[in-house]
Structures are given as C-alpha cells and as structure tokens.
Design an enzyme around this catalytic site. Structure first.
Site, mmCIF file in Angstrom:
data_model
loop_
_atom_site.group_PDB
_atom_site.id
_atom_site.type_symbol
_atom_site.label_atom_id
_atom_site.label_comp_id
_atom_site.label_asym_id
_atom_site.label_seq_id
_atom_site.Cartn_x
_atom_site.Cartn_y
_atom_site.Cartn_z
ATOM 1 N N ARG A 36 59.742 43.803 8.586
ATOM 2 C CA ARG A 36 61.162 44.185 8.504
ATOM 3 C C ARG A 36 61.329 45.609 7.963
ATOM 4 N NH1 ARG A 36 64.114 38.560 6.543
ATOM 5 N NH2 ARG A 36 64.657 37.926 8.647
ATOM 6 N N LYS A 193 65.289 26.492 5.962
ATOM 7 C CA LYS A 193 66.748 26.683 5.837
ATOM 8 C C LYS A 193 67.461 25.661 6.727
ATOM 9 C CE LYS A 193 66.291 31.506 4.573
ATOM 10 N NZ LYS A 193 66.436 32.908 4.987
ATOM 11 N N GLY A 341 62.163 36.044 8.970
ATOM 12 C CA GLY A 341 61.365 36.665 7.920
ATOM 13 C C GLY A 341 59.991 36.022 7.780
ATOM 14 N N GLY A 364 67.641 33.213 11.535
ATOM 15 C CA GLY A 364 68.952 32.565 11.671
ATOM 16 C C GLY A 364 69.892 33.417 12.517
HETATM 17 N N1 LIG Z 1 57.517 20.739 5.929
HETATM 18 C C1 LIG Z 1 57.877 21.749 5.139
HETATM 19 N N2 LIG Z 1 58.228 21.512 3.858
HETATM 20 C C2 LIG Z 1 58.589 22.526 3.026
HETATM 21 N N3 LIG Z 1 58.648 23.829 3.414
HETATM 22 C C3 LIG Z 1 58.316 24.112 4.679
HETATM 23 C C4 LIG Z 1 57.916 23.105 5.607
HETATM 24 N N4 LIG Z 1 57.637 23.697 6.787
HETATM 25 C C5 LIG Z 1 57.841 25.015 6.617
HETATM 26 N N5 LIG Z 1 58.244 25.281 5.360
HETATM 27 C C6 LIG Z 1 58.552 26.599 4.742
HETATM 28 O O1 LIG Z 1 59.617 27.202 5.419
HETATM 29 C C7 LIG Z 1 59.611 28.582 5.060
HETATM 30 C C8 LIG Z 1 60.223 29.403 6.156
HETATM 31 O O2 LIG Z 1 61.519 28.936 6.429
HETATM 32 P P1 LIG Z 1 62.688 29.847 7.004
HETATM 33 O O3 LIG Z 1 63.110 30.854 5.979
HETATM 34 O O4 LIG Z 1 63.730 28.899 7.479
HETATM 35 O O5 LIG Z 1 61.980 30.604 8.232
HETATM 36 P P2 LIG Z 1 62.266 32.062 8.825
HETATM 37 O O6 LIG Z 1 62.283 33.041 7.656
HETATM 38 O O7 LIG Z 1 61.147 32.364 9.768
HETATM 39 O O8 LIG Z 1 63.610 31.963 9.489
HETATM 40 C C9 LIG Z 1 58.157 28.931 4.813
HETATM 41 O O9 LIG Z 1 58.054 29.506 3.520
HETATM 42 C C10 LIG Z 1 57.418 27.594 4.898
HETATM 43 O O10 LIG Z 1 56.458 27.403 3.876
HETATM 44 O O1 LIG Z 2 65.520 36.114 5.981
HETATM 45 C C1 LIG Z 2 66.623 35.965 6.504
HETATM 46 O O2 LIG Z 2 66.883 35.024 7.410
HETATM 47 P P1 LIG Z 2 65.729 34.176 8.202
HETATM 48 O O3 LIG Z 2 64.925 33.404 7.171
HETATM 49 O O4 LIG Z 2 66.524 33.265 9.080
HETATM 50 O O5 LIG Z 2 64.903 35.163 8.956
HETATM 51 C C2 LIG Z 2 67.769 36.896 6.218
HETATM 52 O O6 LIG Z 2 67.382 37.922 5.333
HETATM 53 C C3 LIG Z 2 68.964 36.126 5.675
HETATM 54 O O7 LIG Z 2 68.643 35.554 4.433
HETATM 55 P P2 LIG Z 2 69.532 34.293 3.903
HETATM 56 O O8 LIG Z 2 69.223 33.129 4.831
HETATM 57 O O9 LIG Z 2 69.079 34.054 2.487
HETATM 58 O O10 LIG Z 2 70.984 34.687 4.004
#
Ligand SMILES: Nc1ncnc2c1ncn2[C@@H]1O[C@H](COP(=O)(O)OP(=O)(O)O)[C@@H](O)[C@H]1O
Ligand SMILES: O=C(OP(=O)(O)O)[C@H](O)COP(=O)(O)O
Length: 384
Positions: A36, A193, A341, A364
């Site tokens: 990023r 999330k 992220g 997201g």
């Molecule tokens: N089954 C699970 N239980 C708890 N945490 C998890 C699980 N699967 C994935 N994760 C966690 O989810 C996190 C990423 O989630 P998220 O922020 O939603 O993804 P992104 O940033 O790619 O959008 C990672 O730190 C990972 O360790």
């Molecule tokens: O990492 C982010 O989103 P992502 O985990 O969906 O990639 C953005 O920085 C938004 O963060 P937020 O979901 O805490 O508002």
C-alpha cells in the site's frame, strides 16, 4: 458530475493534504507488506514535483476512539516514507490547531483514528482537517468505503477536493476488469472483517457464479448450515443473513478444517472433518481436502475476485489453505483480481504477485465497488 483530478490542479506553493491508506500489516512493530505504501508513492512524488507543501494522513488499525496507542502509531510508516522519498518525513502528533510546512516539504499526521470524531465523521473534526490545507486529495482507495471525517467530511469543507492518481487508477482498472467478465466468475471472500464483508455478499452473489468463503465469513455460513463452529470467529447475529445469501448462489462449504484450542501462533493444529469441530475449538484454516477442492474450482474459472485470507496465514500451522488457493489462482488462466491489506500481505508471502492479473490496494472497498455502489468518499468528491 465530474471528478476533479490532482494531476489537473496547480499545487505550486499550496498546502496539500492527501488522505492515504497506510493501514499496513505490522508484526512486532515492523511492516510486513509495503504494497500500500509503494502504491501511494506516485501520488506523493507528483504533489512534491508540483511544488506542494505536503501533509499526508491515514488511519492504522482500529484504536479506541480518542486514545493514543503506540502499537498503532504511524511511526514505522514515517520511517519507511523517509527512506523511500530520501528526505525527512516527520510524524506530527499535535496537528489539529495548524501545521507550518514549506513547499517541497512533507510530513505525516499521526493516526487519524486517535482523534475523537474520526469514525463518526464529525463535522468539527472534518473542518479542522480542511483548515490544514488549500487542497484536499483523496487517494486512499482502500478506505473509500468508509464515511469518516478524513475520508468524507473533510472533502465537504475543503476549499478544493479532488481525487489522487491511485484512487483514479483503481476505479479505472476495476471498472474495465469487471465490465463483461469471462465466466464462470468465482469470488473468494475470507478474512476477519465479518460484518462489513457479509453485507456486500448479497450483491456479490448476484454477480458471481460461485462464492468460495473462508475465515470468519465461512464460519457464519457453516453455523447457518447447522455445523458447530465452537470458539471460532463469527457473528451469531449474521447467521440469518448468511442463510439468505446461501440460497442465491453456489457456496461450496469447507468439508474439513484446521482447528486449535487457542488463537496463538504455537497452538497445536488438528485437521478435522467439518462435522467434528468441538465446542472448545476454533477453526483457523480450511482443511487439505477442502483446499484441493477449492483449487479445482479456481482452475476452471474464467474470472476470479479474491479478498481475504481463508485462514490465519501469518502462522505456518494455519497458512496452507491460503497458500494452496493463492497458488491455484496464480496457476489458473483466469483473469484474477485480488485486493485487501492482508490479502496483499498473503500474496507477497506466497510470492504470487506477478501472476495476479490485477492487484488492488482495497479489500472491503473493492468488494463494495463490485457491489456497484458509489463509494462514500467518491460521492463526497463528486458533490463538491
Ligand atoms: N478462521 C480465522 N479465524 C481468525 N482469523 C482469521 C481466520 N481466517 C483469516 N483470519 C485473519 O483475517 C485477517 C485478514 O482479514 P481482513 O482484514 O478481513 O482481510 P483483508 O485485509 O485482506 O481485507 C488475517 O489477519 C487473518 O489472520
Ligand atoms: O485495510 C482496510 O480494509 P481491508 O482490510 O478490507 O483491505 C482499510 O484500510 C480499511 O480499514 P477498516 O476496515 O479498519 O476501516
């Protein structure tokens, strides 16, 4: 309504505030994926070349409102930027009452989510951000789906508000890639999330041919199908929503999973059939049979959208599922779009970046873009 672009604005001698998405993964205070930050550099360099006095701002993580938390300080990002830009990038902690900065200089404002009113998009806070600059630039595509004071409110009050080059490039690339995609279109949504992502799955289920779920999202679908998920991350009040989505699109559920008794790196992993998860266990990855099955579905896809790791990929014992899927995407002939992220961190870790057709800085935000909604931060720029 047209969008004003930073490229088209005279910034010489102007104070410019760029909202970035510097929400990078950290381990023991070190940045584990700088994707990023790399993506933000062209916009920063352009503003400096144009003669701006430059302020950068971002959130990092999800601190308690109004509280400084040194683990979520942007200090590692300031250090990274100083090295990348080969000039000092001071981190300013007290900035809401004004900042003195000269043309050609750059400074980073401390985590905006330490400020009361950031998350709630408070007008007073947004006005204070706006009064720091002549021009506000929104370049945080990854946070464009959040209505916060530094993403939406500030655009309303700034004298001039425009889109930065990363935001514009992401919108352009994703728009082109998703216009008439090759079928079958497979989406993979995982990660932690749960609530914000589950909300977009409804619309996503209408656009894709199959939906592969992992992480906390999968646990909601497993619970809605009647399986015990024990202590796993999931949201019980979203089970009905998951049930409604599951009847709209093919969602192949995991048949086996990797479980542990605690969310710690050295927890003992155990592979279990999905109907054998105990009340005191938590699902931390998809199992090997599931990974092979999902990889087969990916190989036969025409287009793949991927956001969210399917397990706790940061820890070796729970990383196999995400690694197998990342490799399957890399080896498939599908047009692949991946973002988020932590997804970027997984892509880096498994060395598959070069084989992805398009990598987005948003997770997201990218899902909400696919949903077809105008992202709130973009709407704020268009309303200017
Ligand atoms: N089954 C699970 N239980 C708890 N945490 C998890 C699980 N699967 C994935 N994760 C966690 O989810 C996190 C990423 O989630 P998220 O922020 O939603 O993804 P992104 O940033 O790619 O959008 C990672 O730190 C990972 O360790
Ligand atoms: O990492 C982010 O989103 P992502 O985990 O969906 O990639 C953005 O920085 C938004 O963060 P937020 O979901 O805490 O508002």
């Amino acid at each position: 309504m047209t969008l004003l672009h930073m490229q088209d604005i005279d910034l010489a001698g102007k104070s410019v505030l760029i909202r970035e998405d510097f929400n990078v993964p950290l381990k023991d205070g070190a940045i584990t994926s700088a994707a990023r930050l790399e993506a933000a550099l062209p916009g920063i360099r352009l503003a400096l070349d144009k003669g701006a006095a430059l302020l950068l701002c971002s959130h990092l993580g999800r601190p308690s409102e109004g509280q400084f938390d040194e683990h979520l300080s942007l200090a590692p990002v300031a250090d990274w930027l100083s090295a990348a830009l080969k000039r000092p990038v001071p981190l300013l902690r007290d900035y809401l009452d004004g900042v003195t900065i000269q043309a050609g200089e750059v400074a980073l404002l401390e985590n905006v989510r330490f400020n009361i009113g950031e998350k709630t998009n408070d007008d007073t806070l947004a006005q204070r951000y706006a009064s720091l600059c002549d021009v506000f630039v929104m370049d945080a595509f990854g946070t464009a789906h959040r209505s916060e004071a530094s993403t939406v409110g500030v655009a309303k009050f700034a004298k001039v508000a425009c889109a930065g080059p990363l935001l514009a490039a992401e919108l352009n690339a994703l728009g082109k890639a998703l216009d008439n995609p090759t079928r079958p279109l497979t989406a993979i949504v995982g990660g932690s999330k749960v609530s914000s992502k589950l909300a977009v799955l409804n619309a996503l289920s209408e656009r894709c041919d199959q939906l592969i779920v992992g992480g906390g999202i999968a646990n909601c679908f497993l619970a809605s199908a009647g399986f015990t998920v024990g202590q796993s991350l999931y949201e019980a009040d979203l089970i009905d929503a998951a049930r409604r989505i599951a009847v709209k699109v093919n969602i192949p559920l995991p048949i086996d999973v990797v479980v542990a008794k605690a969310l710690v790196e050295d927890a003992a992993p155990k592979v279990k059939s999905i109907d054998k998860v105990a009340d005191d266990e938590m699902i931390l990855d998809i199992g090997p049979k599931t990974a092979v099955h999902f990889a087969g579905l990916l190989k036969d896809s025409g287009t793949i959208l991927w956001n969210g790791p399917v397990g706790v990929f940061e820890w070796a014992a729970f990383s196999s599922g995400t690694r197998t899927l990342a490799t399957a995407i890399a080896e498939s002939r599908a047009f692949s779009i991946a973002g988020g992220g932590d997804t970027l961190a997984a892509i880096d870790k498994f060395g598959v970046a070069a084989q992805m057709s398009y990598i987005s800085t948003g997770g997201g935000a990218f899902l909400e873009f696919v949903e077809g909604k105008t992202l709130p931060a973009l709407a704020a720029l268009m309303e200017k």
